[in-house]
Write an enzyme that holds these catalytic residues in place. Structure first.
Site, PDB file in Angstrom:
ATOM      1  N   ASP A 166       0.845  -1.181   0.000  1.00  0.00           N
ATOM      2  CA  ASP A 166       0.000   0.000   0.000  1.00  0.00           C
ATOM      3  C   ASP A 166       0.887   1.239   0.000  1.00  0.00           C
ATOM      4  O   ASP A 166       1.677   1.444   0.932  1.00  0.00           O
ATOM      5  CB  ASP A 166      -0.900  -0.017   1.236  1.00  0.00           C
ATOM      6  CG  ASP A 166      -1.924   1.110   1.235  1.00  0.00           C
ATOM      7  OD1 ASP A 166      -1.822   2.028   0.397  1.00  0.00           O
ATOM      8  OD2 ASP A 166      -2.822   1.067   2.092  1.00  0.00           O
ATOM      9  N   ASN A 173       5.208   4.306 -10.507  1.00  0.00           N
ATOM     10  CA  ASN A 173       3.986   4.497 -11.274  1.00  0.00           C
ATOM     11  C   ASN A 173       2.764   4.747 -10.398  1.00  0.00           C
ATOM     12  O   ASN A 173       1.821   5.407 -10.831  1.00  0.00           O
ATOM     13  CB  ASN A 173       3.747   3.271 -12.161  1.00  0.00           C
ATOM     14  CG  ASN A 173       2.414   3.316 -12.850  1.00  0.00           C
ATOM     15  OD1 ASN A 173       2.185   4.133 -13.736  1.00  0.00           O
ATOM     16  ND2 ASN A 173       1.500   2.438 -12.438  1.00  0.00           N
ATOM     17  N   TYR A 187      -3.359  17.516  -7.095  1.00  0.00           N
ATOM     18  CA  TYR A 187      -2.785  16.484  -7.963  1.00  0.00           C
ATOM     19  C   TYR A 187      -1.676  17.096  -8.815  1.00  0.00           C
ATOM     20  O   TYR A 187      -0.572  16.563  -8.907  1.00  0.00           O
ATOM     21  CB  TYR A 187      -3.877  15.875  -8.852  1.00  0.00           C
ATOM     22  CG  TYR A 187      -3.347  14.928  -9.880  1.00  0.00           C
ATOM     23  CD1 TYR A 187      -2.994  13.615  -9.536  1.00  0.00           C
ATOM     24  CD2 TYR A 187      -3.173  15.318 -11.208  1.00  0.00           C
ATOM     25  CE1 TYR A 187      -2.489  12.738 -10.483  1.00  0.00           C
ATOM     26  CE2 TYR A 187      -2.673  14.455 -12.154  1.00  0.00           C
ATOM     27  CZ  TYR A 187      -2.328  13.164 -11.789  1.00  0.00           C
ATOM     28  OH  TYR A 187      -1.825  12.293 -12.731  1.00  0.00           O
ATOM     29  N   ALA A 228       0.045  19.844  -8.329  1.00  0.00           N
ATOM     30  CA  ALA A 228       1.193  20.259  -7.516  1.00  0.00           C
ATOM     31  C   ALA A 228       2.062  19.070  -7.129  1.00  0.00           C
ATOM     32  O   ALA A 228       3.296  19.167  -7.111  1.00  0.00           O
ATOM     33  CB  ALA A 228       0.697  20.980  -6.260  1.00  0.00           C
ATOM     34  N   LYS A 246       2.486  16.377  -8.880  1.00  0.00           N
ATOM     35  CA  LYS A 246       3.223  15.952 -10.069  1.00  0.00           C
ATOM     36  C   LYS A 246       4.318  16.948 -10.438  1.00  0.00           C
ATOM     37  O   LYS A 246       5.367  16.569 -10.962  1.00  0.00           O
ATOM     38  CB  LYS A 246       2.255  15.718 -11.233  1.00  0.00           C
ATOM     39  CG  LYS A 246       1.361  14.500 -11.041  1.00  0.00           C
ATOM     40  CD  LYS A 246       2.187  13.221 -10.829  1.00  0.00           C
ATOM     41  CE  LYS A 246       1.315  11.984 -10.757  1.00  0.00           C
ATOM     42  NZ  LYS A 246       2.119  10.745 -10.627  1.00  0.00           N
TER      43      LYS A 246
END
Length: 197
Positions: free
Chosen positions: A59, A86, A150, A152, A154
């Site tokens: 997890d 990933n 999201y 930010a 990345k």
């Protein structure tokens, strides 16, 4: 003989989508691949059809599982050549409706977990003069609403990639990021408001 013959690849979030597709390509090129994910059934579906791919339940919200995944890959095959970060998390929605715990959860999966995977993998990647691939997004460099946290996270992944490339160059470890656009995966279908975003 393929360049990937007998190399060992660790792919986080390999049970479906981009991670699964990458695992299948690496295996086809001769690599041994360990995929991680939270759902054992999804991992088993992938591994059942390809003996070069093994699964490991982990997890990404649990940083301790990062080291365990790396250790399992090395235990299985004695080395580690490629890490593909990933696994990802993200929500879309108005900024004022996203609470502190949700923001922290996104960064824990998208920024902290890849960092812990790479920290555990570093000595093995140095030994193999290996490769780190961080999965980013077009939103890592492109603004989008309502995607702020999201995006930010990345953007952080992309800057980590640049910094790690410099830091690990003396160890002969290459570090790259892939900034994909929208891909029709279960992740996108379950988390994103519209597949046209």
């Amino acid at each position: 003989m393929s360049y990937m013959e007998n190399k060992v690849v660790l792919i986080t979030g390999g049970g479906n989508g981009i991670g699964r597709a990458a695992a299948e390509v690496f295996a086809r090129e001769g690599a041994n691949v360990l995929i991680t994910g939270r759902r054992a059934a999804a991992l088993e579906e992938v591994t059942a059809s390809n003996p070069a791919i093994q699964g490991f339940v982990a997890d990404a919200a649990d940083s301790a599982s990062a080291g365990a995944a790396v250790e399992h890959a090395v235990k299985l095959w004695g080395r580690l050549d490629v890490v593909v970060n990933n696994v990802g998390d993200g929500s879309v929605g108005p900024m004022e409706l996203v609470d502190a715990d949700r923001i922290a959860a996104i960064f824990k999966v998208n920024v902290v977990y890849p960092s812990m995977v790479c920290a555990a993998a570093l000595p093995h990647l140095e030994a193999s003069e290996g490769l780190i691939v961080n999965m980013s997004s077009t939103y890592g460099s492109k603004a989008g609403a309502p995607l702020s946290y999201y995006a930010a996270s990345k953007a952080a992944v992309e800057h980590l990639t640049r910094c790690w490339a410099l830091e690990f160059a003396p160890k002969k470890i290459r570090v790259n990021a892939i900034a994909s656009g929208p891909v029709e995966t279960t992740f996108m279908q379950s988390r994103w408001v519209s597949p046209t975003m």
